[in-house]
Design a protein around this motif. Structure first.
Motif, PDB file in Angstrom:
ATOM      1  N   ALA A   1       0.825  -1.209   0.000  1.00 27.31           N
ATOM      2  CA  ALA A   1       0.000   0.000   0.000  1.00 27.31           C
ATOM      3  C   ALA A   1       0.855   1.253   0.000  1.00 27.31           C
ATOM      4  O   ALA A   1       0.378   2.327  -0.355  1.00 27.31           O
ATOM      5  CB  ALA A   1      -0.929   0.004   1.212  1.00 27.31           C
TER       6      ALA A   1
ATOM      7  N   LYS B   1       2.376   4.031  -4.749  1.00 25.71           N
ATOM      8  CA  LYS B   1       1.306   4.903  -5.238  1.00 25.71           C
ATOM      9  C   LYS B   1       0.300   4.064  -6.013  1.00 25.71           C
ATOM     10  O   LYS B   1       0.655   3.313  -6.924  1.00 25.71           O
ATOM     11  CB  LYS B   1       1.879   5.996  -6.126  1.00 25.71           C
ATOM     12  N   MET B   2      -0.960   4.180  -5.610  1.00 24.39           N
ATOM     13  CA  MET B   2      -2.035   3.439  -6.275  1.00 24.39           C
ATOM     14  C   MET B   2      -3.167   4.393  -6.596  1.00 24.39           C
ATOM     15  O   MET B   2      -3.413   5.340  -5.863  1.00 24.39           O
ATOM     16  CB  MET B   2      -2.599   2.357  -5.341  1.00 24.39           C
ATOM     17  N   ASP B   3      -3.871   4.069  -7.669  1.00 20.69           N
ATOM     18  CA  ASP B   3      -5.090   4.819  -7.934  1.00 20.69           C
ATOM     19  C   ASP B   3      -6.197   4.242  -7.047  1.00 20.69           C
ATOM     20  O   ASP B   3      -6.001   3.247  -6.352  1.00 20.69           O
ATOM     21  CB  ASP B   3      -5.469   4.759  -9.418  1.00 20.69           C
TER      22      ASP B   3
ATOM     23  N   SER C   1      -7.126   0.502  -7.632  1.00 21.29           N
ATOM     24  CA  SER C   1      -6.087  -0.412  -7.161  1.00 21.29           C
ATOM     25  C   SER C   1      -6.062  -0.469  -5.637  1.00 21.29           C
ATOM     26  O   SER C   1      -5.891  -1.532  -5.043  1.00 21.29           O
ATOM     27  CB  SER C   1      -4.711   0.024  -7.668  1.00 21.29           C
ATOM     28  N   PHE C   2      -6.243   0.700  -5.008  1.00 19.31           N
ATOM     29  CA  PHE C   2      -6.237   0.741  -3.556  1.00 19.31           C
ATOM     30  C   PHE C   2      -7.408  -0.058  -2.982  1.00 19.31           C
ATOM     31  O   PHE C   2      -7.238  -0.807  -2.017  1.00 19.31           O
ATOM     32  CB  PHE C   2      -6.287   2.183  -3.060  1.00 19.31           C
TER      33      PHE C   2
ATOM     34  N   HIS D   1      -6.633  -3.633  -3.268  1.00 20.74           N
ATOM     35  CA  HIS D   1      -5.607  -3.967  -2.290  1.00 20.74           C
ATOM     36  C   HIS D   1      -6.227  -4.152  -0.909  1.00 20.74           C
ATOM     37  O   HIS D   1      -5.903  -5.094  -0.184  1.00 20.74           O
ATOM     38  CB  HIS D   1      -4.543  -2.869  -2.263  1.00 20.74           C
TER      39      HIS D   1
END
Length: 111
Positions: free
Chosen positions: A43, A46-48, A51-52, A55
């Motif tokens: 986590a 960097k995720m959009d 994606s977060f 996750h």
């Protein structure tokens, strides 16, 4: 020599299963915990939003898996362990939950 009853056979089978679980579960739990830590630490990348969210769903599944393994370990540990678990006060359970949350937050923070 008396023949074993069906109940005695089942009890022996359960004892065998418990012994096998007691031998293998600690390692399984350790591996699952380490896998969860690796997944949670991702986590930090960097995720959009999509994606977060995926996750976070994976992290919840990992925690559920760990919880299931721990419940099986408690069962395999026998009735005394189950009774000890029931005897825990709500404050003790809350402290354990807070500890797990702190560890998860630490993993998410990358510490």
């Amino acid at each position: 020599m008396e023949a074993k009853s069906e109940t005695e056979d089942r009890m022996e089978e359960l004892d065998t299963v418990r012994a096998e679980l007691l031998q293998s579960l600690p390692g399984d739990i350790s591996r699952a915990r380490n896998a969860y830590r690796r997944m949670a630490q991702a986590a930090a990348l960097k995720m959009d939003a999509k994606s977060f969210a995926a996750h976070q769903t994976a992290c919840k599944a990992g925690l559920s898996h760990l919880e299931g393994l721990i419940k099986i370990l408690r069962w395999a540990s026998g009735p005394d362990a189950a009774e000890n678990e029931k005897a825990k006060s709500p404050a003790m359970e809350e402290a354990e939950i807070r500890k797990l949350i702190a560890e998860a937050r630490g993993a998410l923070a990358g510490t």
